[in-house]
Design an enzyme around this catalytic site. Sequence first.
Site, mmCIF file in Angstrom:
data_model
loop_
_atom_site.group_PDB
_atom_site.id
_atom_site.type_symbol
_atom_site.label_atom_id
_atom_site.label_comp_id
_atom_site.label_asym_id
_atom_site.label_seq_id
_atom_site.Cartn_x
_atom_site.Cartn_y
_atom_site.Cartn_z
ATOM 1 N N GLU A 33 0.855 -1.189 0.000
ATOM 2 C CA GLU A 33 0.000 0.000 0.000
ATOM 3 C C GLU A 33 0.888 1.235 0.000
ATOM 4 O O GLU A 33 1.781 1.355 0.836
ATOM 5 C CB GLU A 33 -0.930 -0.014 1.228
ATOM 6 C CG GLU A 33 -1.714 1.273 1.458
ATOM 7 C CD GLU A 33 -2.571 1.711 0.266
ATOM 8 O OE1 GLU A 33 -3.460 0.963 -0.138
ATOM 9 O OE2 GLU A 33 -2.318 2.822 -0.264
ATOM 10 N N GLY A 176 -24.006 15.510 -11.474
ATOM 11 C CA GLY A 176 -24.253 14.072 -11.327
ATOM 12 C C GLY A 176 -25.102 13.777 -10.097
ATOM 13 O O GLY A 176 -24.707 14.092 -8.975
ATOM 14 N N VAL A 179 -24.807 8.524 -6.201
ATOM 15 C CA VAL A 179 -24.692 8.420 -4.734
ATOM 16 C C VAL A 179 -23.790 9.518 -4.161
ATOM 17 O O VAL A 179 -24.134 10.174 -3.172
ATOM 18 C CB VAL A 179 -24.138 7.038 -4.342
ATOM 19 C CG1 VAL A 179 -24.146 6.885 -2.849
ATOM 20 C CG2 VAL A 179 -24.948 5.946 -4.975
ATOM 21 N N ASP A 309 -13.199 -2.651 -7.125
ATOM 22 C CA ASP A 309 -13.511 -1.621 -8.132
ATOM 23 C C ASP A 309 -12.676 -1.795 -9.403
ATOM 24 O O ASP A 309 -13.037 -1.253 -10.449
ATOM 25 C CB ASP A 309 -13.229 -0.219 -7.574
ATOM 26 C CG ASP A 309 -14.320 0.278 -6.629
ATOM 27 O OD1 ASP A 309 -15.187 -0.527 -6.254
ATOM 28 O OD2 ASP A 309 -14.288 1.470 -6.270
ATOM 29 N N HIS A 441 -41.803 -5.229 18.567
ATOM 30 C CA HIS A 441 -42.549 -3.975 18.498
ATOM 31 C C HIS A 441 -42.093 -3.076 19.637
ATOM 32 O O HIS A 441 -41.969 -3.560 20.768
ATOM 33 C CB HIS A 441 -44.043 -4.262 18.636
ATOM 34 C CG HIS A 441 -44.871 -3.013 18.648
ATOM 35 N ND1 HIS A 441 -45.097 -2.273 17.511
ATOM 36 C CD2 HIS A 441 -45.493 -2.362 19.671
ATOM 37 C CE1 HIS A 441 -45.850 -1.230 17.824
ATOM 38 N NE2 HIS A 441 -46.101 -1.250 19.124
#
Length: 462
Positions: A33, A176, A179, A309, A441
């Site tokens: 990295e 754009g 998101v 990606d 609930h």
Amino acid sequence: MANFDVIIIGGGPGGYVCAIRCAQLGLNVALAEGRDNLGGTCLNVGCIPSKALLHATHALHDAQMNFEKMGLMGAAPKVDWAKMQSYKDDVVGQNTKGIEFLLKKNKVTWIKGWAEVPAAGKVKVGGTVYQAKHIVIATGSEPTSLPNVEIDEKIIMTSTGALALGGIPKKLVVIGAGVIGLEMGSIYARLGSEVVVVEYLDHITAGMDKDLAKTFQKILTKQGLKFVLGAAVQSVLVVKKRAEVIYKLNADGQVTVLDADAVLVATGRKPYVAGLGLEALGVALLPRGQVQTDVHFKTSVAGLYAIGDAIAGPMLAHKAEEEGMALAEILAGKAGHVNYDAIPSVVYSTPEVASVGKTEEQLNAEGRAYKVGRFSFMGNGRAKAVFQGEGFVKILADKSSDRILGAHIIGPMAGDLIHEICVAMEFGASAQDLALTCHAHPTYSEAVREAALACGDGAIHA
Ligand code: NAI
């Protein structure tokens, strides 16, 4: 020459998850990295810092809009932008340090620096060449821009600049309505900016179920965002430290110039594979620049894999993580697999928007017979108590088998609620399976059950 079973290039959610899983499965792993911090785009300049700003500005909005209604009197807090930025930076720091700790704990070697692949089985970082049986490209993506638009990250920015602006712009134009545009637009609208979103399509959030997208746009408009749809941005100029956004309407070709203090270009992202030496290695790429892979994440070069990606599919951190886990298992001789039909997607606006599986448009295009179970949060006591009655849960189920095919939620905690449906889909559940499951609930989750009931004999509180 240092020798590893696996070297992973890229320390984002795909890469570091793959590294940890490989190590847990007994492989000798290194991760290269080049950034000073691990975590990739998501932790450093994406998901995590944006969530910090979304949280802070949501709290502000809640104080401005709702506190008085609950008997909490007094002026809403003022914004100290520098302090909000340092809160955001702290959140990022804690998370990136956390990944560093996890790598150490799992005995993954962090090779610090930008890597290239000079030959099959070899990774070069700085002057050092390392050898590995398997090499994984997990280098992520970078923002795209537009022709005639020069990013300076001050006046004309990508999401990276928008997370760290020097001040709050009076007027922000977002290019754009995806998101990124809508999450960042929401942040600045809550901070008092006038936000105008210019979008090429005639609807927001391309690919989202249209019903959901329409409700989402209405809610965002009520929150103060303005939309110019069906408009192609042609160029952006900087004139005397201000921006001029020039767009052309698709319908009649009319050209308009919008003046702004800042412009966010949020027109998509592209795979980041530059500098790896893939071309020289002869790695096959897809027409849109992604690394071509088979179902086992193998590239066209033996021993070289790619995930996240950098390959085809939705650009989502959790999709990359899934692929990282699956590939680690494959490399360790197990049967890694990703179910691409049950990958959720979430927009972290208020209310949140979340989807999994097929949209109505996709089912119609496939000619599939389906039924719709819809339930409004107005019928959910918990949501109404916290002023979040806007929105709905919609479950799409096969008309004859009742099997859940997709779900779309806009409402409180939608990003968490969606997972109940993801699990149901993983198990091949029917809407009735969900409907017959007791839900506590009062919870927002009851709205999911009610939508499932609406696929059958009907919701109770509708
Ligand atoms: P996007 O691809 O989601 O949306 C870009 C939008 O820009 C499209 O609607 C497109 O029609 C429009 N556009 C393109 N050129 C234009 C022009 N010249 N004029 C006007 N409009 C134009 O891209 P975005 O929002 O930048 O996100 C990039 C990636 O990051 C996406 O894959 C997204 O899923 C991911 N992401 C996911 C997040 C999440 O899951 N919460 C958060 C942030 C990013």
